[in-house]
Write a protein that holds these residues in place. Structure first.
Motif, short mmCIF file in Angstrom:
data_model
loop_
_atom_site.label_atom_id
_atom_site.label_comp_id
_atom_site.label_asym_id
_atom_site.label_seq_id
_atom_site.Cartn_x
_atom_site.Cartn_y
_atom_site.Cartn_z
N GLU A 118 6.04 3.74 -0.87
CA GLU A 118 6.51 4.73 -1.46
C GLU A 118 8.05 5.00 -1.04
O GLU A 118 8.93 5.65 -1.42
CB GLU A 118 5.73 6.06 -0.78
N GLY A 172 0.91 -1.03 0.05
CA GLY A 172 -0.06 0.12 0.03
C GLY A 172 0.85 1.25 0.04
O GLY A 172 1.92 1.46 -0.48
N THR A 173 0.39 2.27 0.62
CA THR A 173 1.34 3.55 0.73
C THR A 173 2.66 3.56 1.50
O THR A 173 3.41 4.33 1.05
CB THR A 173 0.36 4.52 1.64
#
Length: 232
Positions: A109, A105-106
């Motif tokens: 990054e 998911g995030t």
């Protein structure tokens, strides 16, 4: 040093005198992914990265792609067939890495995923590679372990009892030589304050370099190693 297991089933064991402290610092983690190694499933990659992004400021995932075509050609593949086979292998590796990043998911990054070939012309990598080349000419123990790793890589691809041809040996050596700088000084290569090389077992080069040797090539003071193993 104590092996510990996270709630996600990731077992972690620092290896080497400075590795525990570098693990605690949490500046940078490097995961090396071997092409064609069935250990690196999407789930294991995702679990390892999930553990790493919680502990480290930056995480790099580098997958091996150097000398693979030369290896297959030396094993008897025609050039076109070797190229197609390598392309298929690399697509599979990238698909699993991309899938693991999607699962994060995030948090993904903070993960950079690249092939090893991306580093070959970068100044930091070239500097460390020059140091390892020099060491391999004079450090007999290092050269012996490097040669054994190359032969182990080849042995899985030869007929039982078969002896490797010179071209096969050269391709296998090139494969191992390209990875060696990341054992020695990843901070120099990637511009990190410190780094921990994460792998699911202690590779022979890791055992030699982080095993407390007093002479010959040794890792940078800010280079660590950890056994990071994930259940599937």
């Amino acid at each position: 040093m104590t092996c510990r297991e996270t709630d996600q089933g990731v077992s972690v064991l620092p290896f080497g005198a400075s590795s525990e402290g570098l693990l605690q610092r949490g500046d940078h983690a490097l995961f090396g992914v071997s092409t064609g190694n069935s250990y690196f499933s999407r789930r294991r990659l995702a679990d390892g990265m999930a553990w790493a992004v919680e502990r480290f400021a930056v995480v790099d995932v580098v997958h091996a792609d150097v000398a693979l075509e030369a290896m297959l050609e030396a094993l008897g593949y025609e050039r076109g067939a070797a190229r197609r086979s390598v392309a298929k292998q690399l697509r599979g590796v990238r698909r699993r890495i991309d899938g693991a990043l999607e699962d994060l998911g995030t948090a993904a990054e903070r993960v950079r995923a690249r092939p090893l070939s991306d580093f070959l012309d970068q100044p930091g990598y070239r500097d460390v590679r020059a140091r390892t080349r020099t060491a391999l000419r004079t450090d007999l123990e290092l050269r012996s372990v490097r040669d054994a790793m190359a032969y182990q890589f080849l042995a899985k691809r030869l007929q039982p009892g078969g002896l490797p041809a010179p071209a096969q040996v050269q391709a296998a050596l090139a494969y191992v030589d390209a990875e060696l700088p990341f054992f020695v000084d990843t901070p120099r290569i990637l511009g990190a304050a410190s780094s921990v090389h994460c792998y699911h077992t202690v590779l022979p080069l890791g055992r030699l370099l982080f095993g407390g040797r007093r002479t010959g090539l040794r890792p940078a003071d800010n280079q660590g190693y950890a056994i990071v193993a994930c259940r599937d």
